[in-house]
Design an enzyme around this catalytic site. Sequence first.
Site, short mmCIF file in Angstrom:
data_model
loop_
_atom_site.label_atom_id
_atom_site.label_comp_id
_atom_site.label_asym_id
_atom_site.label_seq_id
_atom_site.Cartn_x
_atom_site.Cartn_y
_atom_site.Cartn_z
CB SER A 151 75.68 127.06 54.22
OG SER A 151 75.82 125.73 53.75
CE LYS A 152 81.09 125.99 59.67
NZ LYS A 152 81.25 126.28 61.08
NE ARG A 153 75.30 123.44 57.83
CZ ARG A 153 75.74 124.15 58.86
NH1 ARG A 153 76.56 123.62 59.73
NH2 ARG A 153 75.35 125.39 59.06
#
Length: 509
Positions: A264-266
């Site tokens: 994920s982007k996170r």
Amino acid sequence: MEDRKIRVRFAPSPTGGLHLGGVRTVLYNYLFARQQQGTFVLRIEDTDQSRYVPGAEEYIYKCLAWCGLLPDESPLKPGAYGPYRQSERKPLYLKYAEQLIARQQAYYAFDTAEELDKMRSYFKTEENPSPQYDRHTRMNMKNSLVLTEAETQQLIHSNTPYVIRIKMPENEIISFTDMVHGEVSFNSSLVDDKVLLKADGMPTYHLAVVVDDFLMKITHAFRGEEWLSSAPVHILLWKYLFGLEWMPQWAHLPLILGPHGKLSKRDGAKYGFPVFAMNWTDPKTNELTEGFYEKGFLPEAFINQLAVLGWNDGSEQELFDINELIAKFSLDRVHTSGAKFDFEKAKWFNQEWIKKLSVSQLRIPIKQIFEDKGIAIQDEDAFDSIIELVKDRCTLLPDFYIQASYFFKKPEQWDVASVKPKWNLEKSEFFNALIKKMNDLPHWEMHEIENIFKSLATEKNIKAGELQLPFRVMLVGGKFGPAVFMIAEKIGKDETIGRVSAALNIFNA
Ligand code: GLU
């Protein structure tokens, strides 16, 4: 399926940055199209106006250009099947939705958001915590299956907002052969009545993807595995609208995994690695997500590591250029399970590609980095020789600046800590004497510099080895770089003397 020219498509929604998984989908489409002498189409799926993000479409073009994966047909380069932006195709979809209604394969639904909420809380049970609009609930809702024809028409004519939903049949086994996963089947009873046409007249993804893949004569559709669960809806739509003999062959590509589950982007922000092809700043939040381009990846390396993230050619080979990939890529060697992204491995690919490319191929992006830092490169040949010199020490492109900026300007700071513990008056005097000797040196050449350096060390009775480290720190700022006398030769006499004097003041302080 009749014999048709291969046509594949990448169909992103312009909602934000282009994720690693998205670029890999582009890549596999591209490789397959090139290999099969087919056509690679870019279709912008922008029918969800609420998720539309300004700038996202332009950003996609930029990323594809950087990766060198340019489509043959796109909104910017229309072919015979345009428009290539779904929002511009809006008038096309209604007739298909109406055709489904006429055949009772779809229906009008007039439920408001509150009514939908009410249904969800009314039917909620422990076994079924999130009830859907499906065969269990549809007959309790406000739709054309429940209302009379006259009531339905009256609502439509009085401009009551409505959507069109597919009517999923009961207990039908829907199956297809996926090019990656093999035989896949679903029971239609488990799938909800997806919205096909929204209240604003725009189709949803489900209707648009089927209609457009048909109208654009797509023969193979590669997409992320997250779409596998939508396949039964799409297959039914193909069957209802076009008959099944035209359906493209699908390949659902495995997820790219991060340290914990789907990448994920996170994860990127948390672990300090890029997840997008290029930097992306969310225009609403101003949040910046880092890209591989800005991190200093070569497109060749970026593409190479993505190609092997989920595919191999059956051998141990890991380094492939685009032509080899085109020749060797095959969907039956795409893995069925998720592929774990490893940033260290991605960096290894970049390092290998830095070694593989010639200096003239590396020059343009590296020159750009220097120019962005305010160093204009006038002599390209001299620049090339410096690139060659430090190439083996660089993993990411900005490393070239770290490894070589001292050839162009004096260090911004000196690593005093590495010199100070062994610094003394004798060493300081040595360098003062060295300045004089260097000044008098008629021919500024590395061996000559080394000779005066070493004979002066013998004269002063200090080990030359102990003096080379401070000399290096004086010239480059730290304990790195190629042969120090060569650095001195390259930066020139005045600059060498200037740096030694400036550093002396600091070391003596
Ligand atoms: N618009 C979809 C997406 O952004 C495309 C899925 C597909 O390729 O069918 O993922």
